[in-house]
Design a protein around this motif. Structure first.
Motif, mmCIF file in Angstrom:
data_model
loop_
_atom_site.group_PDB
_atom_site.id
_atom_site.type_symbol
_atom_site.label_atom_id
_atom_site.label_comp_id
_atom_site.label_asym_id
_atom_site.label_seq_id
_atom_site.Cartn_x
_atom_site.Cartn_y
_atom_site.Cartn_z
ATOM 1 N N UNK A 1 0.793 -1.228 0.000
ATOM 2 C CA UNK A 1 0.000 0.000 0.000
ATOM 3 C C UNK A 1 0.826 1.279 0.000
ATOM 4 N N UNK A 2 1.826 1.365 0.886
ATOM 5 C CA UNK A 2 2.566 2.609 1.041
ATOM 6 C C UNK A 2 3.402 2.968 -0.179
ATOM 7 N N UNK A 3 3.632 1.989 -1.075
ATOM 8 C CA UNK A 3 4.455 2.235 -2.257
ATOM 9 C C UNK A 3 3.666 2.188 -3.564
ATOM 10 N N UNK A 4 2.384 1.868 -3.496
ATOM 11 C CA UNK A 4 1.587 1.758 -4.712
ATOM 12 C C UNK A 4 1.492 3.091 -5.454
ATOM 13 N N UNK A 5 1.408 4.190 -4.702
ATOM 14 C CA UNK A 5 1.304 5.505 -5.349
ATOM 15 C C UNK A 5 2.559 5.850 -6.139
ATOM 16 N N UNK A 6 3.693 5.276 -5.763
ATOM 17 C CA UNK A 6 4.973 5.587 -6.412
ATOM 18 C C UNK A 6 5.294 4.630 -7.557
ATOM 19 N N UNK A 7 5.099 3.319 -7.333
ATOM 20 C CA UNK A 7 5.514 2.327 -8.338
ATOM 21 C C UNK A 7 4.411 1.325 -8.672
ATOM 22 N N UNK A 8 3.197 1.592 -8.219
ATOM 23 C CA UNK A 8 2.109 0.625 -8.425
ATOM 24 C C UNK A 8 1.791 0.346 -9.875
ATOM 25 N N UNK A 9 2.054 1.304 -10.765
ATOM 26 C CA UNK A 9 1.728 1.138 -12.188
ATOM 27 C C UNK A 9 2.970 0.998 -13.058
ATOM 28 N N UNK B 1 16.550 -4.452 -9.111
ATOM 29 C CA UNK B 1 17.494 -4.752 -8.031
ATOM 30 C C UNK B 1 17.049 -4.084 -6.749
ATOM 31 N N UNK B 2 17.544 -4.584 -5.664
ATOM 32 C CA UNK B 2 17.283 -3.964 -4.378
ATOM 33 C C UNK B 2 15.979 -4.319 -3.730
ATOM 34 N N UNK B 3 15.116 -5.095 -4.400
ATOM 35 C CA UNK B 3 13.879 -5.538 -3.758
ATOM 36 C C UNK B 3 14.228 -6.562 -2.673
ATOM 37 N N UNK C 1 8.887 -4.998 -3.591
ATOM 38 C CA UNK C 1 9.383 -3.755 -4.183
ATOM 39 C C UNK C 1 8.865 -2.553 -3.396
ATOM 40 N N UNK C 2 9.706 -1.537 -3.257
ATOM 41 C CA UNK C 2 9.272 -0.267 -2.688
ATOM 42 C C UNK C 2 9.839 0.864 -3.538
ATOM 43 N N UNK C 3 9.606 2.097 -3.134
ATOM 44 C CA UNK C 3 9.992 3.247 -3.957
ATOM 45 C C UNK C 3 11.511 3.407 -4.082
ATOM 46 N N UNK C 4 12.277 2.669 -3.277
ATOM 47 C CA UNK C 4 13.736 2.736 -3.379
ATOM 48 C C UNK C 4 14.300 1.688 -4.322
ATOM 49 N N UNK C 5 13.458 0.736 -4.760
ATOM 50 C CA UNK C 5 13.930 -0.357 -5.611
ATOM 51 C C UNK C 5 14.413 0.173 -6.961
ATOM 52 N N UNK C 6 15.440 -0.493 -7.494
ATOM 53 C CA UNK C 6 15.941 -0.159 -8.824
ATOM 54 C C UNK C 6 15.061 -0.857 -9.853
ATOM 55 N N UNK C 7 14.425 -0.074 -10.719
ATOM 56 C CA UNK C 7 13.540 -0.608 -11.762
ATOM 57 C C UNK C 7 13.795 0.193 -13.028
#
Length: 371
Positions: free
Chosen positions: A59-67, A78-80, A101-107
């Motif tokens: 939930x806390x990261x969906x707004x950043x990388x959810x799509x 990387x980094x997940x 995955x969170x907003x700090x993950x490398x994608x």
């Protein structure tokens, strides 16, 4: 970048400083939060060796990388955080690990096409092979089917009451079954299917559970995904089958060929039929097993029927001439109906065991109906 990437088979729990090139082969919808869980979206990735691993975004990261992840697209990631899946029933991929995955993950997008066509990652299971998956909730199978009818929603009573939505499904193998959607699928995929069930939509169900509640039937679990518009080449062939077999589909609904008593059950290979003595001598009684023997009614003074709810079939201790409220389906002010029931003895060359048989199975044994 490819030279720095590792394969899924080399992933390790809690591993740090890793990079991989992964292909997105499944993206679920965002599941709403509940009192016990946060909102989340699940993903399934493949690598160049066709191994697969699941991912999740909370939930806390969906707004950043959810799509950010798009289906059939490759990414350097990387980094997940890599964690072990504790319950195999929740495992989506071939590897018992999960990437968080969170907003700090490398994608970062990569420019590589899928090594295989998307449907190849999800081999379809024959309806006539479902029997072998009874009681094996951790097995991953995939079903393509036609939804031909929606049944009324039901409330399942218990410590935590749940609403379920049931559908009748079939395919060209002509083995109609009941598919039960549990929460959280009822209000989303279930609601969508309710609206279009009359059009006979074709769906693919990823990772359902095979149950024996309705003979052979299917139900959802936490890792299930329902594809309402599946990109599978078999769709066109199945659509033609629908047009050519509408009379058969009408027969399924009229004669309720999906009900337990009307189902065709595929017997197992002879090697899988157990002797009764093996069952009686087992330290832990198997959940499902096959035996072959002779049935005898040893007590002719027994009652040959039991009172049951006319709506859901659940047995009741209510008198036959009294109205009652069914605590299983919450039907109120209804009178019970008789349901055939027999206590029998089944014997083979090794031993015998006692059993009871009900509904049409009991009626077939004695040649009479409960009414």
């Amino acid at each position: 970048m490819d030279s720095r990437c590792i394969l899924i088979k080399d992933f390790q729990e809690k591993q740090r400083q890793w990079f991989a090139k992964l292909y997105v082969i499944e993206v679920t919808r965002i599941f709403d939060p509940t009192p016990r869980t946060k909102a989340y979206r699940r993903l399934l990735f493949a690598d160049d060796q066709n191994d697969t691993i699941q991912g999740i975004i909370y939930q806390q990261d969906l707004a950043f990388i959810g799509e950010i992840f798009k289906l059939q697209t490759s990414y350097y990631v990387g980094g997940a955080y890599i964690s072990k899946i504790q319950d195999s029933r929740h495992q989506m991929g071939t590897t018992p690990l999960q990437l968080t995955f969170d907003k700090r993950s490398f994608i970062q997008p990569a420019a590589s096409p899928l090594p295989m066509s998307l449907p190849t990652y999800f081999p379809l299971t024959s309806f006539w092979d479902l029997d072998q998956y009874q009681g094996k909730d951790d097995q991953r199978l995939n079903i393509m089917c036609i939804v031909i009818q929606a049944l009324p929603q039901r409330l399942i009573a218990g410590a935590k009451p749940s609403i379920i939505q049931e559908f009748i499904v079939v395919n060209e193998e002509q083995r109609p079954l009941i598919l039960t959607l549990w929460e959280p699928f009822v209000d989303n995929e279930g609601a969508q299917l309710l609206q279009i069930a009359h059009t006979y939509p074709i769906v693919v169900i990823l990772r359902p559970i095979v149950t024996t509640f309705y003979g052979i039937s299917l139900r959802t679990k936490g890792s299930t995904n329902i594809l309402l518009d599946p990109p599978f080449p078999q769709i066109s062939t199945l659509a033609e089958w629908i047009e050519e077999n509408k009379n058969y589909i009408d027969k399924i609904k009229a004669q309720k060929l999906y009900e337990k008593a009307n189902q065709k059950i595929k017997p197992p290979p002879e090697k899988d039929i157990r002797q009764i003595s093996q069952i009686l001598g087992a330290y832990i009684l198997p959940k499902d097993f096959w035996i072959k023997g002779t049935i005898q009614i040893t007590n002719s003074c027994q009652h040959f029927y039991i009172a049951s709810c006319a709506d859901c079939g659940c047995t009741t201790n209510a008198p036959m001439d009294f109205e009652f409220s069914c605590h299983n389906c919450n039907k109120s002010q209804t009178k019970p109906i008789p349901k055939a029931r027999l206590f029998v003895q089944i014997s083979d060359d090794s031993a015998h065991l006692d059993a009871f048989v009900q509904d049409s199975y009991a009626e077939n044994i004695i040649g009479l109906t409960a009414t």
